[in-house]
Design a protein around this motif. Sequence first.
Motif, PDB file in Angstrom:
ATOM      1  N   PRO A 115       0.808  -1.228   0.000  1.00 38.22           N
ATOM      2  CA  PRO A 115       0.000   0.000   0.000  1.00 38.22           C
ATOM      3  C   PRO A 115       0.837   1.271   0.000  1.00 38.22           C
ATOM      4  CG  PRO A 115      -0.834  -1.583   1.607  1.00 38.22           C
ATOM      5  CD  PRO A 115       0.469  -2.123   1.116  1.00 38.22           C
ATOM      6  N   GLY A 116       0.550   2.153  -0.964  1.00 41.25           N
ATOM      7  CA  GLY A 116       1.198   3.448  -1.019  1.00 41.25           C
ATOM      8  C   GLY A 116       2.624   3.439  -1.519  1.00 41.25           C
ATOM      9  N   GLU A 117       3.086   2.310  -2.093  1.00 41.91           N
ATOM     10  CA  GLU A 117       4.481   2.215  -2.515  1.00 41.91           C
ATOM     11  C   GLU A 117       4.603   1.900  -4.000  1.00 41.91           C
ATOM     12  OE1 GLU A 117       6.649  -0.484  -0.048  1.00 41.91           O
ATOM     13  OE2 GLU A 117       6.241   0.631   1.797  1.00 41.91           O
ATOM     14  N   ILE A 118       5.758   2.259  -4.561  1.00 42.83           N
ATOM     15  CA  ILE A 118       6.078   1.972  -5.963  1.00 42.83           C
ATOM     16  C   ILE A 118       7.360   1.150  -5.982  1.00 42.83           C
ATOM     17  CG2 ILE A 118       6.673   2.942  -8.225  1.00 42.83           C
ATOM     18  CD1 ILE A 118       5.278   5.536  -7.329  1.00 42.83           C
ATOM     19  N   HIS A 119       7.304  -0.036  -6.561  1.00 38.09           N
ATOM     20  CA  HIS A 119       8.480  -0.886  -6.678  1.00 38.09           C
ATOM     21  C   HIS A 119       8.816  -1.122  -8.144  1.00 38.09           C
ATOM     22  CE1 HIS A 119       7.247  -2.012  -2.506  1.00 38.09           C
ATOM     23  NE2 HIS A 119       8.556  -1.942  -2.324  1.00 38.09           N
ATOM     24  N   LEU A 120      10.096  -1.174  -8.444  1.00 37.80           N
ATOM     25  CA  LEU A 120      10.571  -1.480  -9.785  1.00 37.80           C
ATOM     26  C   LEU A 120      11.371  -2.775  -9.754  1.00 37.80           C
ATOM     27  CD1 LEU A 120      10.276   1.760  -9.704  1.00 37.80           C
ATOM     28  CD2 LEU A 120      11.799   1.728 -11.670  1.00 37.80           C
ATOM     29  N   SER A 121      11.186  -3.592 -10.766  1.00 40.37           N
ATOM     30  CA  SER A 121      11.994  -4.793 -10.885  1.00 40.37           C
ATOM     31  C   SER A 121      13.422  -4.401 -11.236  1.00 40.37           C
ATOM     32  CB  SER A 121      11.426  -5.717 -11.971  1.00 40.37           C
ATOM     33  OG  SER A 121      11.596  -5.119 -13.254  1.00 40.37           O
ATOM     34  N   GLU A 122      14.324  -5.364 -11.160  1.00 44.72           N
ATOM     35  CA  GLU A 122      15.726  -5.103 -11.484  1.00 44.72           C
ATOM     36  C   GLU A 122      15.870  -4.552 -12.897  1.00 44.72           C
ATOM     37  OE1 GLU A 122      19.856  -5.056 -10.761  1.00 44.72           O
ATOM     38  OE2 GLU A 122      18.360  -5.769  -9.331  1.00 44.72           O
ATOM     39  N   SER A 123      15.189  -5.179 -13.855  1.00 47.69           N
ATOM     40  CA  SER A 123      15.305  -4.746 -15.256  1.00 47.69           C
ATOM     41  C   SER A 123      14.710  -3.359 -15.463  1.00 47.69           C
ATOM     42  CB  SER A 123      14.617  -5.755 -16.176  1.00 47.69           C
ATOM     43  OG  SER A 123      13.247  -5.901 -15.840  1.00 47.69           O
ATOM     44  N   ALA A 124      13.596  -3.063 -14.785  1.00 51.51           N
ATOM     45  CA  ALA A 124      12.982  -1.739 -14.915  1.00 51.51           C
ATOM     46  C   ALA A 124      13.874  -0.666 -14.312  1.00 51.51           C
ATOM     47  CB  ALA A 124      11.605  -1.732 -14.254  1.00 51.51           C
ATOM     48  N   TYR A 125      14.469  -0.973 -13.171  1.00 53.47           N
ATOM     49  CA  TYR A 125      15.370  -0.015 -12.512  1.00 53.47           C
ATOM     50  C   TYR A 125      16.566   0.310 -13.401  1.00 53.47           C
ATOM     51  CZ  TYR A 125      18.838   1.701  -9.163  1.00 53.47           C
ATOM     52  OH  TYR A 125      19.804   2.435  -8.528  1.00 53.47           O
ATOM     53  N   ARG A 126      17.117  -0.704 -14.054  1.00 51.17           N
ATOM     54  CA  ARG A 126      18.279  -0.493 -14.920  1.00 51.17           C
ATOM     55  C   ARG A 126      17.916   0.244 -16.197  1.00 51.17           C
ATOM     56  NH1 ARG A 126      22.051  -0.819 -11.244  1.00 51.17           N
ATOM     57  NH2 ARG A 126      22.007  -2.787 -10.101  1.00 51.17           N
ATOM     58  N   ALA A 127      16.656   0.170 -16.594  1.00 46.22           N
ATOM     59  CA  ALA A 127      16.255   0.750 -17.883  1.00 46.22           C
ATOM     60  C   ALA A 127      15.896   2.223 -17.801  1.00 46.22           C
ATOM     61  CB  ALA A 127      15.071  -0.026 -18.461  1.00 46.22           C
ATOM     62  N   ILE A 128      15.561   2.727 -16.613  1.00 44.09           N
ATOM     63  CA  ILE A 128      15.101   4.112 -16.542  1.00 44.09           C
ATOM     64  C   ILE A 128      16.267   5.087 -16.682  1.00 44.09           C
ATOM     65  CG2 ILE A 128      13.113   3.552 -15.104  1.00 44.09           C
ATOM     66  CD1 ILE A 128      14.577   4.649 -12.718  1.00 44.09           C
ATOM     67  N   HIS A 129      15.949   6.279 -17.188  1.00 37.97           N
ATOM     68  CA  HIS A 129      16.905   7.388 -17.288  1.00 37.97           C
ATOM     69  C   HIS A 129      16.302   8.614 -16.605  1.00 37.97           C
ATOM     70  CE1 HIS A 129      17.894   4.689 -20.616  1.00 37.97           C
ATOM     71  NE2 HIS A 129      19.137   5.086 -20.432  1.00 37.97           N
ATOM     72  N   THR A 138      16.630  -0.540  -1.964  1.00 34.92           N
ATOM     73  CA  THR A 138      16.512  -1.947  -2.348  1.00 34.92           C
ATOM     74  C   THR A 138      15.587  -2.680  -1.376  1.00 34.92           C
ATOM     75  OG1 THR A 138      18.506  -2.450  -1.079  1.00 34.92           O
ATOM     76  CG2 THR A 138      18.773  -2.031  -3.443  1.00 34.92           C
ATOM     77  N   VAL A 139      14.770  -3.572  -1.937  1.00 34.74           N
ATOM     78  CA  VAL A 139      13.848  -4.392  -1.153  1.00 34.74           C
ATOM     79  C   VAL A 139      13.998  -5.827  -1.637  1.00 34.74           C
ATOM     80  CG1 VAL A 139      11.441  -4.761  -0.481  1.00 34.74           C
ATOM     81  CG2 VAL A 139      12.237  -2.456  -1.020  1.00 34.74           C
ATOM     82  N   ASP A 140      14.221  -6.749  -0.735  1.00 33.10           N
ATOM     83  CA  ASP A 140      14.420  -8.153  -1.091  1.00 33.10           C
ATOM     84  C   ASP A 140      13.265  -8.997  -0.567  1.00 33.10           C
ATOM     85  OD1 ASP A 140      16.960  -7.800  -2.337  1.00 33.10           O
ATOM     86  OD2 ASP A 140      17.841  -7.606  -0.341  1.00 33.10           O
ATOM     87  N   HIS A 141      12.860  -9.973  -1.385  1.00 33.03           N
ATOM     88  CA  HIS A 141      11.806 -10.898  -0.982  1.00 33.03           C
ATOM     89  C   HIS A 141      11.990 -12.199  -1.748  1.00 33.03           C
ATOM     90  CE1 HIS A 141       7.951 -12.511   0.222  1.00 33.03           C
ATOM     91  NE2 HIS A 141       7.637 -12.718  -1.043  1.00 33.03           N
ATOM     92  N   ALA A 142      12.204 -13.279  -1.003  1.00 32.35           N
ATOM     93  CA  ALA A 142      12.321 -14.611  -1.592  1.00 32.35           C
ATOM     94  C   ALA A 142      13.342 -14.630  -2.730  1.00 32.35           C
ATOM     95  CB  ALA A 142      10.964 -15.099  -2.079  1.00 32.35           C
ATOM     96  N   SER A 143      14.533 -14.111  -2.444  1.00 29.06           N
ATOM     97  CA  SER A 143      15.646 -14.088  -3.406  1.00 29.06           C
ATOM     98  C   SER A 143      15.375 -13.198  -4.617  1.00 29.06           C
ATOM     99  CB  SER A 143      15.977 -15.509  -3.886  1.00 29.06           C
ATOM    100  OG  SER A 143      16.325 -16.327  -2.783  1.00 29.06           O
ATOM    101  N   THR A 144      14.367 -12.357  -4.531  1.00 25.87           N
ATOM    102  CA  THR A 144      14.058 -11.415  -5.608  1.00 25.87           C
ATOM    103  C   THR A 144      14.293  -9.994  -5.103  1.00 25.87           C
ATOM    104  OG1 THR A 144      12.375 -12.908  -6.490  1.00 25.87           O
ATOM    105  CG2 THR A 144      12.310 -10.621  -7.235  1.00 25.87           C
ATOM    106  N   THR A 145      15.019  -9.224  -5.883  1.00 18.92           N
ATOM    107  CA  THR A 145      15.331  -7.845  -5.499  1.00 18.92           C
ATOM    108  C   THR A 145      14.486  -6.871  -6.298  1.00 18.92           C
ATOM    109  OG1 THR A 145      17.622  -8.423  -4.958  1.00 18.92           O
ATOM    110  CG2 THR A 145      17.141  -6.086  -5.352  1.00 18.92           C
ATOM    111  N   ALA A 146      13.940  -5.892  -5.616  1.00 22.28           N
ATOM    112  CA  ALA A 146      13.210  -4.804  -6.273  1.00 22.28           C
ATOM    113  C   ALA A 146      13.749  -3.493  -5.728  1.00 22.28           C
ATOM    114  CB  ALA A 146      11.710  -4.932  -6.033  1.00 22.28           C
TER     115      ALA A 146
END
Length: 214
Positions: A115-129, A138-146
Amino acid sequence: MTGSAQLQQGHPAHEARMTIQVFSHSDEALQHVRQLAQEAVTEHTGSISTEDAYWVARFASTDASLEAAIAMQRATDLFNFDNGSHPPILLGIHIAYDENIAAALPPPPAAFLRPGEIHLSESAYRAIHHDQPIKFRTVDHASTTAYKAIWKMQEFELAGPVHHQGAPSVGFFIKVILICLIPFLLVLLYTWREPLQHGLSSLDGTRTIDHQLE
């Protein structure tokens, strides 16, 4: 054009997909928030489907998707403030990026739709300018980083040091120019030091002679 009809249009070779979950709402408020979401997506040249439990929006670039997500969160906060919503309506947003549309993007982990948060996947984070003032955590969950986008000013002040390296800003170029000029100015100062000292000495001697003549 809204709903699934929008998603039938041709998609670009690279696509950013936004998944949206609405938390704590009444049916009447849901209609208003749906409209706010559609307006934010349309303004940033995206398409959205709000027919299922999770809304899905698609954009040609990750920059546009992040700007739309921030606009959506701010509009929802303003709606809550103006209408005194109790409990407040909150959006959980996750942005993923796919370089190959033929490969289906997997759904985001539930922990990344908060609720109230915006998360980006690894690929989305690397793609933005993105070059507006924004931080990420960084937020980690079940070996997945966002990467959580820090978009609220009160949270921005307390955010950690994880910054996205986006497009260089004007301030960056000014700093580079100043750094390059400093050695040049030092060399110039050193070169003109002796002529300057000689001129000052001559001037001082002239003044002494004039004073004695008086």
